[in-house]
Design a protein around this motif. Structure first.
Motif, mmCIF file in Angstrom:
data_model
loop_
_atom_site.group_PDB
_atom_site.id
_atom_site.type_symbol
_atom_site.label_atom_id
_atom_site.label_comp_id
_atom_site.label_asym_id
_atom_site.label_seq_id
_atom_site.Cartn_x
_atom_site.Cartn_y
_atom_site.Cartn_z
ATOM 1 N N ALA A 182 46.019 32.689 30.534
ATOM 2 C CA ALA A 182 45.751 31.378 30.245
ATOM 3 C C ALA A 182 44.241 31.188 30.409
ATOM 4 O O ALA A 182 43.609 31.499 31.215
ATOM 5 C CB ALA A 182 46.419 30.552 31.387
ATOM 6 N N VAL A 183 43.945 30.280 29.358
ATOM 7 C CA VAL A 183 42.387 29.876 29.072
ATOM 8 C C VAL A 183 42.423 28.553 28.653
ATOM 9 O O VAL A 183 43.059 27.826 28.153
ATOM 10 C CB VAL A 183 41.728 30.625 28.184
ATOM 11 C CG1 VAL A 183 40.231 30.087 27.870
ATOM 12 C CG2 VAL A 183 41.688 32.076 28.394
ATOM 13 N N ILE A 184 41.550 27.806 29.427
ATOM 14 C CA ILE A 184 41.368 26.471 29.234
ATOM 15 C C ILE A 184 39.948 26.236 28.672
ATOM 16 O O ILE A 184 38.800 26.492 29.046
ATOM 17 C CB ILE A 184 41.228 25.309 30.498
ATOM 18 C CG1 ILE A 184 42.650 25.831 31.268
ATOM 19 C CG2 ILE A 184 40.820 23.977 30.453
ATOM 20 C CD1 ILE A 184 42.785 24.935 32.567
ATOM 21 N N PHE A 185 39.738 25.786 27.350
ATOM 22 C CA PHE A 185 38.577 25.720 26.611
ATOM 23 C C PHE A 185 38.047 24.254 26.659
ATOM 24 O O PHE A 185 38.904 23.166 26.664
ATOM 25 C CB PHE A 185 38.734 25.746 25.172
ATOM 26 C CG PHE A 185 39.135 27.058 24.662
ATOM 27 C CD1 PHE A 185 38.134 28.081 24.467
ATOM 28 C CD2 PHE A 185 40.533 27.923 24.620
ATOM 29 C CE1 PHE A 185 38.352 29.412 24.066
ATOM 30 C CE2 PHE A 185 40.765 28.889 24.394
ATOM 31 C CZ PHE A 185 39.693 30.079 24.085
ATOM 32 N N GLU A 186 36.673 24.083 27.174
ATOM 33 C CA GLU A 186 36.226 22.958 27.255
ATOM 34 C C GLU A 186 34.983 22.652 26.151
ATOM 35 O O GLU A 186 34.043 23.456 26.399
ATOM 36 C CB GLU A 186 35.534 22.682 28.893
ATOM 37 C CG GLU A 186 36.762 22.499 29.918
ATOM 38 C CD GLU A 186 35.995 22.458 31.415
ATOM 39 O OE1 GLU A 186 34.742 22.603 31.226
ATOM 40 O OE2 GLU A 186 37.004 22.470 32.192
ATOM 41 N N ILE A 187 35.336 21.940 25.383
ATOM 42 C CA ILE A 187 34.415 21.833 24.297
ATOM 43 C C ILE A 187 33.406 20.516 24.574
ATOM 44 O O ILE A 187 34.085 19.424 24.387
ATOM 45 C CB ILE A 187 35.105 21.698 22.870
ATOM 46 C CG1 ILE A 187 36.176 23.011 22.879
ATOM 47 C CG2 ILE A 187 34.215 21.860 21.729
ATOM 48 C CD1 ILE A 187 35.510 24.201 22.886
ATOM 49 N N THR A 188 32.116 20.666 24.382
ATOM 50 C CA THR A 188 31.197 19.608 24.458
ATOM 51 C C THR A 188 30.532 19.496 23.151
ATOM 52 O O THR A 188 29.868 20.523 22.531
ATOM 53 C CB THR A 188 30.123 19.795 25.462
ATOM 54 O OG1 THR A 188 31.002 19.957 26.776
ATOM 55 C CG2 THR A 188 29.345 18.464 25.626
ATOM 56 N N ASN A 189 30.549 18.357 22.178
ATOM 57 C CA ASN A 189 30.085 17.893 21.238
ATOM 58 C C ASN A 189 28.905 17.115 21.231
ATOM 59 O O ASN A 189 29.056 16.041 21.487
ATOM 60 C CB ASN A 189 31.035 17.471 20.086
ATOM 61 C CG ASN A 189 30.501 17.132 18.612
ATOM 62 O OD1 ASN A 189 29.279 17.570 18.479
ATOM 63 N ND2 ASN A 189 31.241 16.532 17.717
ATOM 64 N N THR A 190 27.545 17.617 21.325
ATOM 65 C CA THR A 190 26.427 17.132 21.239
ATOM 66 C C THR A 190 25.865 16.644 20.069
ATOM 67 O O THR A 190 24.723 16.003 19.834
ATOM 68 C CB THR A 190 25.506 17.699 22.175
ATOM 69 O OG1 THR A 190 25.115 19.222 21.475
ATOM 70 C CG2 THR A 190 25.868 18.020 23.681
ATOM 71 N N GLY A 191 26.333 17.003 18.721
ATOM 72 C CA GLY A 191 25.979 16.876 17.455
ATOM 73 C C GLY A 191 26.229 15.106 17.029
ATOM 74 O O GLY A 191 26.790 14.582 17.667
#
Length: 295
Positions: free
Chosen positions: A56-65
């Protein structure tokens, strides 16, 4: 977002900018979900780690664009990772609005969704299937209203299950008749054939009064609107489908040439007995070719 990863690799790509990343998935599975932080600046992805363990993996995506974007994740198995040249990805067609409207699940879960009656929603391609119960008047006379109606409701439930199984939806019932819609022509024909088989099984198992259906189908563009709290369809395609159904006799399926020549339909009917004939269709100049599936 959370995902269950197997050994190999995980890749991500923004389908708009084609920016992407790939991380190996290797080692012993973790006992609890791992967190993977990834930054996206509008041009590239920067993962905070260099490798991920399976599980199990939790992806935390941060978009600074400056703009919103999408991320497509693919978990590649080891045998694909080892290939020097990766195979091309193939995806099923995306879910269009027209396809969504013909899904029974959507129609049930989102009954409150409305398509404005004054404008309507143009659907480029939809296949309509009309069924009618042959000898329904005699059925009511023989069994009485209550028993006959119970039998009709059983046949409605059977048709509903068949439509759902073939990625279609029951639009409405009209007396003892049913109008169903399908996004793909081949699904509608498969449903029609399945319907007759299920009706035959139902009659054999109950050993009572036979339910005898006549079926007609046609495909083409239509207009979808919300009417009486349900999504309904209007237009020439609907009218022709209903008219074609009237040419079918007991246990028969009639379809137009447009539907017979649609992708995947002729292959489904390759081993079936087909009778071709010309018939006048309301709203169509001259006669139209109709194909009757018998037996």
């Amino acid at each position: 977002m959370q995902a269950e990863l197997g050994p190999g690799a995980i890749s991500g790509v923004n389908v708009q900018t084609q920016a992407g990343f790939m991380l190996p998935v290797q080692g012993s599975p973790a006992s609890k979900p791992a967190r993977v932080r990834i930054n996206y600046d509008g041009q590239r992805f920067t993962p905070a780690i260099a490798t991920i363990t399976p599980g199990a993996v939790i992806f935390e995506i941060t978009n600074t664009g400056p703009r919103r974007g999408s991320l497509l994740l693919t978990n590649w198995p080891p045998e694909i990772v080892a290939m020097p040249v990766k195979p091309a990805l193939e995806f099923e067609p995306y879910l269009s609005g027209g396809m969504l409207l013909t899904r029974q699940t959507f129609r049930r879960l989102f009954r409150s969704e409305r398509v404005d009656e004054e404008e309507g929603l143009g659907v480029r391609q939809v296949t309509f299937l009309f069924t009618d119960l042959k000898g329904s008047t005699a059925l009511y006379e023989r069994l009485g209203d209550l028993n006959a109606y119970a039998l009709v409701r059983q046949h409605f439930a059977l048709l509903d299950a068949v439509a759902h199984r073939h990625a279609g939806a029951i639009v409405k019932t009209i007396g003892d008749a049913v109008m169903a819609a399908f996004s793909r022509p081949a699904d509608a024909i498969a449903a029609a054939i399945d319907t007759l088989q299920e009706i035959g099984r139902f009659n054999r198992e109950h050993g009572g009064p036979a339910i005898i259906l006549k079926i007609g189908a046609h495909c083409g563009p239509s207009i979808a609107v919300t009417l009486n709290e349900n999504i309904d369809y209007f237009g020439q395609t609907v009218n022709i489908a209903a008219r074609v159904q009237s040419f079918a006799d007991a246990g028969e399926i009639c379809l137009t040439e447009a539907l017979y020549t649609a992708p995947g339909v002729r292959e489904l009917l390759a081993t079936r007995d087909i009778v071709e004939f010309d018939a006048p269709l309301r709203g169509v100049e001259g006669s139209a070719r109709v194909y009757r599936l018998i037996g």
